[in-house]
Motif scaffolding. Sequence first.
Motif, PDB file in Angstrom:
ATOM      1  N   VAL A 176      37.421 -12.831  53.540  1.00 13.07           N
ATOM      2  CA  VAL A 176      36.992 -14.032  52.820  1.00 13.07           C
ATOM      3  C   VAL A 176      35.514 -13.912  52.431  1.00 13.07           C
ATOM      4  CG1 VAL A 176      36.570 -16.509  53.045  1.00 13.07           C
ATOM      5  CG2 VAL A 176      38.705 -15.529  53.897  1.00 13.07           C
ATOM      6  N   GLY A 177      34.682 -13.502  53.374  1.00 15.48           N
ATOM      7  CA  GLY A 177      33.258 -13.404  53.101  1.00 15.48           C
ATOM      8  C   GLY A 177      32.937 -12.408  52.007  1.00 15.48           C
ATOM      9  N   VAL A 178      33.586 -11.250  52.054  1.00 18.81           N
ATOM     10  CA  VAL A 178      33.337 -10.220  51.038  1.00 18.81           C
ATOM     11  C   VAL A 178      33.788 -10.697  49.656  1.00 18.81           C
ATOM     12  CG1 VAL A 178      34.092  -7.945  50.247  1.00 18.81           C
ATOM     13  CG2 VAL A 178      33.349  -8.264  52.617  1.00 18.81           C
ATOM     14  N   LEU A 179      34.988 -11.299  49.578  1.00 19.00           N
ATOM     15  CA  LEU A 179      35.485 -11.777  48.281  1.00 19.00           C
ATOM     16  C   LEU A 179      34.574 -12.859  47.701  1.00 19.00           C
ATOM     17  CD1 LEU A 179      39.345 -11.962  48.918  1.00 19.00           C
ATOM     18  CD2 LEU A 179      38.082 -10.279  47.565  1.00 19.00           C
ATOM     19  N   ILE A 180      34.147 -13.784  48.539  1.00 19.38           N
ATOM     20  CA  ILE A 180      33.249 -14.834  48.063  1.00 19.38           C
ATOM     21  C   ILE A 180      31.908 -14.238  47.649  1.00 19.38           C
ATOM     22  CG2 ILE A 180      31.947 -16.890  48.738  1.00 19.38           C
ATOM     23  CD1 ILE A 180      34.867 -17.460  48.236  1.00 19.38           C
ATOM     24  N   GLY A 181      31.384 -13.332  48.453  1.00 19.44           N
ATOM     25  CA  GLY A 181      30.087 -12.725  48.138  1.00 19.44           C
ATOM     26  C   GLY A 181      30.112 -11.986  46.817  1.00 19.44           C
ATOM     27  N   ILE A 182      31.148 -11.181  46.600  1.00 20.99           N
ATOM     28  CA  ILE A 182      31.240 -10.426  45.347  1.00 20.99           C
ATOM     29  C   ILE A 182      31.436 -11.363  44.158  1.00 20.99           C
ATOM     30  CG2 ILE A 182      32.704  -8.813  44.062  1.00 20.99           C
ATOM     31  CD1 ILE A 182      33.123  -7.286  46.654  1.00 20.99           C
ATOM     32  N   THR A 183      32.239 -12.402  44.336  1.00 19.96           N
ATOM     33  CA  THR A 183      32.472 -13.351  43.243  1.00 19.96           C
ATOM     34  C   THR A 183      31.188 -14.089  42.864  1.00 19.96           C
ATOM     35  OG1 THR A 183      34.762 -13.673  43.948  1.00 19.96           O
ATOM     36  CG2 THR A 183      33.818 -15.336  42.505  1.00 19.96           C
ATOM     37  N   VAL A 184      30.461 -14.580  43.872  1.00 19.23           N
ATOM     38  CA  VAL A 184      29.197 -15.264  43.587  1.00 19.23           C
ATOM     39  C   VAL A 184      28.215 -14.304  42.926  1.00 19.23           C
ATOM     40  CG1 VAL A 184      27.185 -16.375  44.639  1.00 19.23           C
ATOM     41  CG2 VAL A 184      29.488 -16.974  45.414  1.00 19.23           C
ATOM     42  N   ALA A 185      28.159 -13.060  43.409  1.00 16.68           N
ATOM     43  CA  ALA A 185      27.261 -12.076  42.808  1.00 16.68           C
ATOM     44  C   ALA A 185      27.629 -11.806  41.357  1.00 16.68           C
ATOM     45  CB  ALA A 185      27.296 -10.777  43.619  1.00 16.68           C
ATOM     46  N   ALA A 186      28.938 -11.766  41.045  1.00 19.91           N
ATOM     47  CA  ALA A 186      29.375 -11.516  39.666  1.00 19.91           C
ATOM     48  C   ALA A 186      29.051 -12.694  38.756  1.00 19.91           C
ATOM     49  CB  ALA A 186      30.875 -11.224  39.637  1.00 19.91           C
ATOM     50  N   VAL A 187      29.268 -13.904  39.251  1.00 18.23           N
ATOM     51  CA  VAL A 187      29.010 -15.100  38.432  1.00 18.23           C
ATOM     52  C   VAL A 187      27.517 -15.257  38.151  1.00 18.23           C
ATOM     53  CG1 VAL A 187      29.126 -17.628  38.440  1.00 18.23           C
ATOM     54  CG2 VAL A 187      31.091 -16.282  39.207  1.00 18.23           C
ATOM     55  N   THR A 188      26.683 -14.854  39.107  1.00 18.30           N
ATOM     56  CA  THR A 188      25.231 -15.050  38.956  1.00 18.30           C
ATOM     57  C   THR A 188      24.502 -13.770  38.585  1.00 18.30           C
ATOM     58  OG1 THR A 188      24.888 -14.657  41.327  1.00 18.30           O
ATOM     59  CG2 THR A 188      25.264 -16.936  40.629  1.00 18.30           C
TER      60      THR A 188
END
Length: 474
Positions: free
Chosen positions: A439-451
Amino acid sequence: MAAPSDRIEHSRSALAHAVSSRTWRQALSLGRSDATLAPAIRVGLATAVVLIAGGLIGRPELAGFAALGATCSAFGRYEPYPRRAGKLALVGGMIVLYATLAALVGVVAPSAAIEVIAVSIAAGVAALLLAAFAVMGPGAVIPVFASTAAIAFAHTAADVVTVFLATAVGMLVGLGTALLPALLHPAGPAQLAVARALAAVDAHRGTPRDEPARAAIAHARTVVTLNGGARADRHRLALMTLLDDAEGLLEAWARGDDPAHAETVLAHERALRALRRYDGLPTGAAVALPAPPRSFFAEGLARITSRPLILNGIRIAIAAALAAWCASALGFEHPLWATMGAVAAMQGVTFQSTVQRGIQRLLGNMAGAAIAAGLLALSPGYWQAVLAVVAFQVTAELLVVKNYALLSIAVTPMALILTGLAGHLSPAVAIDRVGDTLVGVLIGITVAAVTIEIGDRQHLPAPLNPGPNPGRED
């Protein structure tokens, strides 16, 4: 300013990069190993000292927090000793402060929502501070780990005091262990920096670009300048002379020459890496040491208001909070572990390194959790657990440069066994660890991609990005 459509397309390409097979293959590549044995032994020694002391006084819960404080010794491993002392004091103080404040939150406001918000903000601030003060090492995940452990442990005011004292003692042990070699071999960091510069120069032969080699030489000059007092000036001048010779090789190769003395200059590398003073250095060229640079503390204070660093801290705080809430919604029992997955992934310098760290942490956690489950199923006693923690700690430090996935294989069982020192953990906790990390990795990568910044193009195919891949962290 980029148009919204351009930013959306850039984020889409970033997400596509995260799931490409080429990205996953790159995440499994191995880096070049370096002189890591001595630092690994020092970190393991610091951990062993506090764990043994905790066992002898019959307070395993104190030993766990002391071990977290002692992990400050894993930071700044290649820094000259005067600067290392300052950076380790900063990191150690941060770990103690984070653990104490988190314990206070656990006592005063035992609410899951407040705990998530507090730890997430703390994660963003830790990332900002470590980046501003250029503290290399495991990163913000260590203070966050201390926070999550303290929140779960503290229920009374006495527990807050216990956390503070245990973590502070561990920090002092870690600080002392990391600086102990300064009494025996004060020139060690300077010699190692010069050796690494010579290795970079040697690697440059036959390649069109010499920027990495010149950067290594410049860094070595800074380390030599900062390392040692007036009594070591002759040795430092000799090291500067060797760096001058190395830079001369780069200039000669740039002109198309083939200097006959190249092998003589580069042959010093092996002797410089030995854990003793090396007196077989050239003399005569360098006549004075350059003026010392500004203190790392002054430089850090100047960078702490940097807009990119602040924005990155905010991104990490948001990702940490989202990861914890998602893990909680999915029914995982340790949602704050998901914050560590998000923080660890987003410690990458670029989006490409963020994705690689995320993939490596996930794969490493899966393998490490399997090892942890097997060990926990054996119900090890305290001293067996201590032996396992120290062994995994040393192994992790030895693998830190090779690949973050290999590092995570060692760190995951170490963290779980350390968490269970005060009480038995069931093997099922390893499954929670993997789920929270995912969960943490998926959220981290998604937030990094969006920003993602428009200028961050390291993840794009080579024709659009001819530059080198970003280097690995310490």
